[in-house]
Each structure stands twice: as C-alpha cells, then as structure tokens.
Design an enzyme around this catalytic site. Structure first.
Site, mmCIF file in Angstrom:
data_model
loop_
_atom_site.group_PDB
_atom_site.id
_atom_site.type_symbol
_atom_site.label_atom_id
_atom_site.label_comp_id
_atom_site.label_asym_id
_atom_site.label_seq_id
_atom_site.Cartn_x
_atom_site.Cartn_y
_atom_site.Cartn_z
ATOM 1 N N CYS A 183 5.685 0.014 7.234
ATOM 2 C CA CYS A 183 5.340 1.164 6.407
ATOM 3 C C CYS A 183 6.566 1.548 5.592
ATOM 4 O O CYS A 183 7.683 1.546 6.123
ATOM 5 C CB CYS A 183 4.920 2.323 7.319
ATOM 6 S SG CYS A 183 4.510 3.821 6.415
ATOM 7 N N LEU A 184 6.369 1.873 4.325
ATOM 8 C CA LEU A 184 7.503 2.241 3.470
ATOM 9 C C LEU A 184 8.176 3.522 3.945
ATOM 10 O O LEU A 184 9.321 3.774 3.604
ATOM 11 C CB LEU A 184 7.042 2.381 2.012
ATOM 12 C CG LEU A 184 6.560 1.080 1.355
ATOM 13 C CD1 LEU A 184 6.034 1.346 -0.047
ATOM 14 C CD2 LEU A 184 7.678 0.045 1.325
ATOM 15 N N GLY A 192 0.835 -1.191 0.000
ATOM 16 C CA GLY A 192 0.000 0.000 0.000
ATOM 17 C C GLY A 192 0.872 1.244 0.000
ATOM 18 O O GLY A 192 1.990 1.218 0.523
ATOM 19 N N HIS A 247 -4.671 1.831 7.300
ATOM 20 C CA HIS A 247 -3.300 2.358 7.451
ATOM 21 C C HIS A 247 -3.059 3.483 6.434
ATOM 22 O O HIS A 247 -2.520 4.534 6.774
ATOM 23 C CB HIS A 247 -2.320 1.184 7.249
ATOM 24 C CG HIS A 247 -0.870 1.549 7.208
ATOM 25 N ND1 HIS A 247 0.039 1.029 8.109
ATOM 26 C CD2 HIS A 247 -0.164 2.355 6.378
ATOM 27 C CE1 HIS A 247 1.249 1.521 7.827
ATOM 28 N NE2 HIS A 247 1.148 2.318 6.781
ATOM 29 N N GLN A 251 3.193 9.984 0.834
ATOM 30 C CA GLN A 251 4.497 9.316 1.011
ATOM 31 C C GLN A 251 5.453 9.614 -0.149
ATOM 32 O O GLN A 251 6.655 9.377 -0.034
ATOM 33 C CB GLN A 251 4.310 7.801 1.150
ATOM 34 C CG GLN A 251 3.584 7.415 2.438
ATOM 35 C CD GLN A 251 3.411 5.916 2.536
ATOM 36 O OE1 GLN A 251 2.447 5.366 2.036
ATOM 37 N NE2 GLN A 251 4.361 5.245 3.157
HETATM 38 NI NI NI Z 1 2.464 3.453 5.546
#
Ligand code: NI
Length: 173
Positions: free
Chosen positions: A95-96, A46, A137, A51
C-alpha cells in the site's frame, strides 16, 4: 495535473469513513487526474482519495496496463461491491500509505462492482484476479480500513513503528 502528497500510517485520516460524491464534475475530474498522476509516479496500481487526504469515495486503479501506452486507468466514483465469489484468493499486498511493507491477505477472488466513471456514467462490472483484490483494497480505504488491519496486532504495530521511523528519518534528510 499535479502530484499530491500521500499520507502514511498511522495518520488518523486513514481511519476516516469517506463521503459519497454527489456529482461528477470538473473539480472531481481534476482530483481524479491528480490522483492518477500521483499513483503512476509513486508507482502504484491503486489509490483512494483519502490517501491524499480527501475524504471522498473516489478511487483510481490500473492493474492491467495497455499494450501501446502501458496504461489503462479505471476511475471509480462511489464504488460498491454488489456480489462476491465464495472462492477466495491470496495476494501479497502492499500500500502506498504503508511504504515498503507487504503481507498476504485473503479476499474473495471475484467481485461485481457498481460505480460511476470519469464521465459520471454508471457501470456494474465483474472484476477478477489482481483487479478484484485491488478494488477491494481501495474500497477498504474508503471505509477507513488499511490492509495491515487484517494482520495480528503485534505484526501491525511493528509495521506502523517502522513506517513511522522511516517517515521521520526521511523528513530529516
Ligand atoms: Ni492502499
């Protein structure tokens, strides 16, 4: 398609409240294509636009894969949770934007999500399991929330310090 740079905590941009999208047009589809390539390349399941430093309410997910291609992307524009189950589930989340750190987070097990797709069509869909956790998320990201915000301040600060150091070291190399 182009791969975009992903920002990490503690970048203040990750605290931004993202803006609703007015129209699903070719520019937005280009962003979604690039986000998807960035997510697959990372690899992740995701990604929210913030981001990649774009404050728009857009997310991409692929939690299922497809038997032939291994891919089943879902694009969500202006996603909104319209219902959530009273039952909760716990996943070990990553999370990235918080590379190499994981923690258990409790969230509603099933949610109903209203959104516009890649072509601007509106949907309202029930999501469960990993997909439900992932969509929650990512919607959190659109509201400036990262999963480590659910942890104790001590644990959060420790993770941020480690990510900051790793990011700094990576730049030297
Ligand atoms: Ni994330």
């Amino acid at each position: 398609m182009a791969k975009l740079p992903i920002i990490n905590v503690p970048d203040p941009m990750l605290k931004t409240l993202s803006d609703p999208v007015g129209q699903v047009d070719d520019d937005l589809r280009r962003l979604m294509d690039n986000m998807l390539e960035t997510m697959y390349d990372a690899p992740g399941i995701g990604l929210a636009a913030i981001q990649v430093a774009v404050p728009k309410r857009v997310i991409v997910l692929d939690t299922e894969g497809d038997e032939e291609t291994g891919r089943k992307p879902v694009f969500l524009v202006n996603p909104e949770i319209t219902w959530e189950s009273e039952e909760f589930s716990v996943y070990n989340e990553g999370c990235l934007s918080v590379p190499e750190h994981y923690a258990e987070v409790e969230r509603p097990a099933t949610v109903k999500v209203k959104y516009f797709d890649y072509h601007g069509q509106q949907h309202e869909e029930l999501m469960e399991g990993l997909q439900a956790t992932c969509v929650q998320h990512e919607i959190d990201h659109l509201n400036g929330v990262v999963f480590i915000d659910y942890l104790s301040k001590l644990k959060r600060n420790m993770i941020i310090k480690k990510v900051r150091k790793a990011t700094k070291d990576a730049m030297i190399l």
